[in-house]
Design a protein around this motif. Structure first.
Motif, PDB file in Angstrom:
ATOM      1  N   PHE A   4       0.833  -1.124  -0.020  1.00  0.00           N
ATOM      2  CA  PHE A   4       0.011   0.050  -0.015  1.00  0.00           C
ATOM      3  C   PHE A   4       0.716   1.141  -0.024  1.00  0.00           C
ATOM      4  O   PHE A   4       1.976   1.246   0.565  1.00  0.00           O
ATOM      5  N   THR A   5       0.350   1.938  -0.626  1.00  0.00           N
ATOM      6  CA  THR A   5       1.054   3.719  -0.311  1.00  0.00           C
ATOM      7  C   THR A   5      -0.115   4.508   0.185  1.00  0.00           C
ATOM      8  O   THR A   5      -1.376   4.423  -0.340  1.00  0.00           O
ATOM      9  N   LYS A   6       0.156   5.380   1.042  1.00  0.00           N
ATOM     10  CA  LYS A   6      -0.808   6.266   1.452  1.00  0.00           C
ATOM     11  C   LYS A   6      -0.886   7.374   0.514  1.00  0.00           C
ATOM     12  O   LYS A   6       0.544   7.958   0.227  1.00  0.00           O
ATOM     13  N   GLY A  10      -6.984   8.141   0.121  1.00  0.00           N
ATOM     14  CA  GLY A  10      -7.095   6.771   0.441  1.00  0.00           C
ATOM     15  C   GLY A  10      -5.756   5.798   0.058  1.00  0.00           C
ATOM     16  O   GLY A  10      -4.719   6.473  -0.031  1.00  0.00           O
ATOM     17  N   TYR A  11      -6.039   4.471   0.072  1.00  0.00           N
ATOM     18  CA  TYR A  11      -5.020   3.704  -0.138  1.00  0.00           C
ATOM     19  C   TYR A  11      -4.872   3.237  -1.697  1.00  0.00           C
ATOM     20  O   TYR A  11      -6.169   2.907  -2.130  1.00  0.00           O
ATOM     21  N   LYS A  12      -3.909   3.062  -2.089  1.00  0.00           N
ATOM     22  CA  LYS A  12      -3.664   2.480  -3.440  1.00  0.00           C
ATOM     23  C   LYS A  12      -2.863   1.415  -3.425  1.00  0.00           C
ATOM     24  O   LYS A  12      -1.809   1.157  -2.985  1.00  0.00           O
ATOM     25  N   CYS A  13      -3.840   0.186  -3.952  1.00  0.00           N
ATOM     26  CA  CYS A  13      -2.886  -1.058  -4.187  1.00  0.00           C
ATOM     27  C   CYS A  13      -2.192  -1.095  -5.304  1.00  0.00           C
ATOM     28  O   CYS A  13      -2.689  -0.714  -6.456  1.00  0.00           O
ATOM     29  N   PHE A  14      -1.350  -1.865  -5.246  1.00  0.00           N
ATOM     30  CA  PHE A  14      -0.365  -2.489  -6.361  1.00  0.00           C
ATOM     31  C   PHE A  14      -0.752  -3.647  -6.661  1.00  0.00           C
ATOM     32  O   PHE A  14      -0.094  -4.640  -5.920  1.00  0.00           O
ATOM     33  N   GLU A  46       9.423  -0.532  -5.834  1.00  0.00           N
ATOM     34  CA  GLU A  46      10.612   0.116  -5.126  1.00  0.00           C
ATOM     35  C   GLU A  46      10.284   1.668  -5.524  1.00  0.00           C
ATOM     36  O   GLU A  46      10.663   2.602  -4.779  1.00  0.00           O
ATOM     37  N   ASN A  47      10.191   1.711  -6.663  1.00  0.00           N
ATOM     38  CA  ASN A  47      10.057   3.319  -7.164  1.00  0.00           C
ATOM     39  C   ASN A  47       8.658   3.773  -7.243  1.00  0.00           C
ATOM     40  O   ASN A  47       8.441   4.764  -8.007  1.00  0.00           O
ATOM     41  N   ARG A  48       7.805   3.343  -6.454  1.00  0.00           N
ATOM     42  CA  ARG A  48       6.240   3.728  -6.432  1.00  0.00           C
ATOM     43  C   ARG A  48       6.050   5.341  -6.276  1.00  0.00           C
ATOM     44  O   ARG A  48       5.409   5.760  -6.989  1.00  0.00           O
ATOM     45  N   ALA A  49       6.642   5.775  -5.370  1.00  0.00           N
ATOM     46  CA  ALA A  49       6.520   7.047  -4.896  1.00  0.00           C
ATOM     47  C   ALA A  49       6.903   8.118  -6.225  1.00  0.00           C
ATOM     48  O   ALA A  49       5.819   8.580  -6.606  1.00  0.00           O
ATOM     49  N   GLU A  50       8.032   7.631  -6.704  1.00  0.00           N
ATOM     50  CA  GLU A  50       8.311   8.475  -8.122  1.00  0.00           C
ATOM     51  C   GLU A  50       7.355   8.080  -9.108  1.00  0.00           C
ATOM     52  O   GLU A  50       7.153   9.296  -9.702  1.00  0.00           O
ATOM     53  N   ASN A  51       7.075   7.050  -9.194  1.00  0.00           N
ATOM     54  CA  ASN A  51       6.209   6.692 -10.405  1.00  0.00           C
ATOM     55  C   ASN A  51       4.787   7.372 -10.388  1.00  0.00           C
ATOM     56  O   ASN A  51       4.299   7.790 -11.298  1.00  0.00           O
ATOM     57  N   ASN A 142       3.000  -9.802 -16.921  1.00  0.00           N
ATOM     58  CA  ASN A 142       1.980  -9.532 -16.193  1.00  0.00           C
ATOM     59  C   ASN A 142       1.302  -8.194 -16.554  1.00  0.00           C
ATOM     60  O   ASN A 142       1.612  -7.566 -17.692  1.00  0.00           O
ATOM     61  N   ALA A 143       0.148  -7.663 -15.725  1.00  0.00           N
ATOM     62  CA  ALA A 143      -0.552  -6.734 -16.024  1.00  0.00           C
ATOM     63  C   ALA A 143      -1.093  -6.011 -14.734  1.00  0.00           C
ATOM     64  O   ALA A 143      -1.039  -6.694 -13.845  1.00  0.00           O
ATOM     65  N   PHE A 144      -1.173  -4.848 -14.656  1.00  0.00           N
ATOM     66  CA  PHE A 144      -1.514  -4.161 -13.314  1.00  0.00           C
ATOM     67  C   PHE A 144      -2.330  -2.903 -13.659  1.00  0.00           C
ATOM     68  O   PHE A 144      -2.533  -2.400 -14.496  1.00  0.00           O
ATOM     69  N   TRP A 145      -3.093  -2.860 -12.599  1.00  0.00           N
ATOM     70  CA  TRP A 145      -3.823  -1.466 -12.246  1.00  0.00           C
ATOM     71  C   TRP A 145      -3.059  -0.801 -11.296  1.00  0.00           C
ATOM     72  O   TRP A 145      -2.947  -1.334 -10.046  1.00  0.00           O
ATOM     73  N   TYR A 146      -2.798   0.549 -11.422  1.00  0.00           N
ATOM     74  CA  TYR A 146      -2.232   1.225 -10.513  1.00  0.00           C
ATOM     75  C   TYR A 146      -2.242   2.726 -10.854  1.00  0.00           C
ATOM     76  O   TYR A 146      -2.006   3.289 -12.024  1.00  0.00           O
TER      77      TYR A 146
END
Ligand code: ZN
Length: 351
Positions: A4-6, A10-14, A46-51, A142-146
């Motif tokens: 999760f990232t705050k 709300g929370y965003k899930c990867f 690991e680079n989620r915040a930046e992404n 893979n595929a994802f929603w983020y």
């Protein structure tokens, strides 16, 4: 691993389409692409915040509220919104790139079904644009929603084909977008399995609507179209018979239970979010074959609108029965729908 990232309210899930335990099994079987997919996913995490920041800055290319579909080509990098290939305004014609054109087509159909069948205006019910990235990463399996975007890899062509080839995968990922804008189910343990379950419900329901299938003629498989030559005939999940989607040396064996007595209680996969969803999936399937997919979809959708982030299976069952009762009173579903729902849940051990 914290998934999760705050961010804001709300929370965003990867969440990735191929569960971590499947990738682990593939990596153990010596599949080089599985290792590379794990590494690329890790890089993203690991680079989620930046992404997130990058994705946020890139957003809102067209005015909000029009539910426009836009397909970008990541050009086999891990960049988002790299090159716009198709949208409704400036680039409405087919490009000849299969991944771009299929994604554009499937996402547009998904949006139209939400509007026509559920009277929902895009994923947020406020006409948000549907931003898609294809050709993400290198042989990314893979595929994802983020962060309000759907992102699809090419696969390696042998084990997994291009993820854009599957309407149910795309509808599943967009389903996560609807959950994020409604119940915001926390991606851990039973609420996380509910998140996965509702994504699978959107995956199968949208596919049945687009392909004009009813409950008796649908395949109830999720992810069968992305299986390459090595895994032809397998799928990632089977909603009618959870636990039977695959059984082979590469992926391992489908671990989904179909009854509460076999619920997974370990810590892997965020507490079994892709595993225990099988129990709820089976209940949806059993309901749909009794009262038809259309009615079951309406009931589940209305329940989702009333659910909350930490809801568990029993609470979801309660909301689904409640939704069935209200819709039956309004003559939106059959009068005996609440009984049918209860009977379906009894079969999976929830009452
Ligand atoms: Zn998912």
């Amino acid at each position: 691993m914290n998934n999760f990232t705050k961010a804001g309210s709300g929370y965003k899930c990867f969440s990735t389409f191929i569960p971590p335990y499947v990738l682990d099994s593939m990596a153990k079987a010596g599949i080089k692409e599985a290792k590379s997919t794990i590494i690329q996913s890790q890089y993203f995490r690991e680079n989620r915040a930046e992404n997130s920041k990058k994705m946020g800055l890139l957003g809102a290319v067209v005015p909000a509220g029009r539910a426009y579909v836009q397909v970008f080509d990541s050009q086999n990098t891990q960049d988002f919104q790299k090159e716009l290939k198709r949208d409704q305004e400036k680039k409405p014609t087919p490009t000849g790139d299969e991944a771009v054109d299929l994604t554009y087509d499937y996402v547009s159909k998904d949006r139209d079904c939400l509007k026509n069948e559920l009277n929902r205006n895009s994923l947020d019910n406020n006409g948000m644009d549907l931003i898609c990235n294809v050709h993400y990463g290198e042989n990314y399996g893979n595929a994802f929603w983020y962060n309000g975007q759907i992102t699809l890899g090419d696969g390696d062509g042998e084990i997994f084909t291009n993820f854009a080839k599957s309407l149910d995968v795309i509808a599943h990922e967009l389903g996560h977008g609807i959950v994020e804008n409604t119940a915001k189910l926390v991606y851990q343990d039973q609420s996380g399995a509910l998140n996965e379950h509702f994504a699978d419900v959107f995956g199968t329901v949208i596919t049945q609507w687009v392909e004009n299938h009813d409950a008796d003629h649908a395949d109830w498989l999720i992810g069968d179209e992305i299986m390459g030559a090595d895994l032809y005939g397998e799928a990632l999940r089977c909603m009618s018979e959870p636990g039977t989607a695959y059984d082979n040396k590469l992926l391992g064996k489908d671990p989904q239970p179909a009854h509460m007595k076999n619920i997974y209680t370990g810590t892997g996969d965020n507490g079994g979010v892709h595993i225990n969803s099988g129990i709820m999936n089976k209940a949806f399937y059993l309901t749909a074959v009794e009262i038809e997919t259309n009615q079951a979809a309406r009931i589940w959708y209305n329940a989702l609108l009333n659910l909350w982030p930490t809801a568990n299976f029993k609470e979801a069952f309660g909301e689904i029965v409640k939704a069935a009762q209200i819709l039956a009173k309004n003559n939106s579903v059959d009068r005996d729908a609440p009984q049918r729902v209860r009977a379906a849940f009894r079969e999976v051990g929830l009452s």
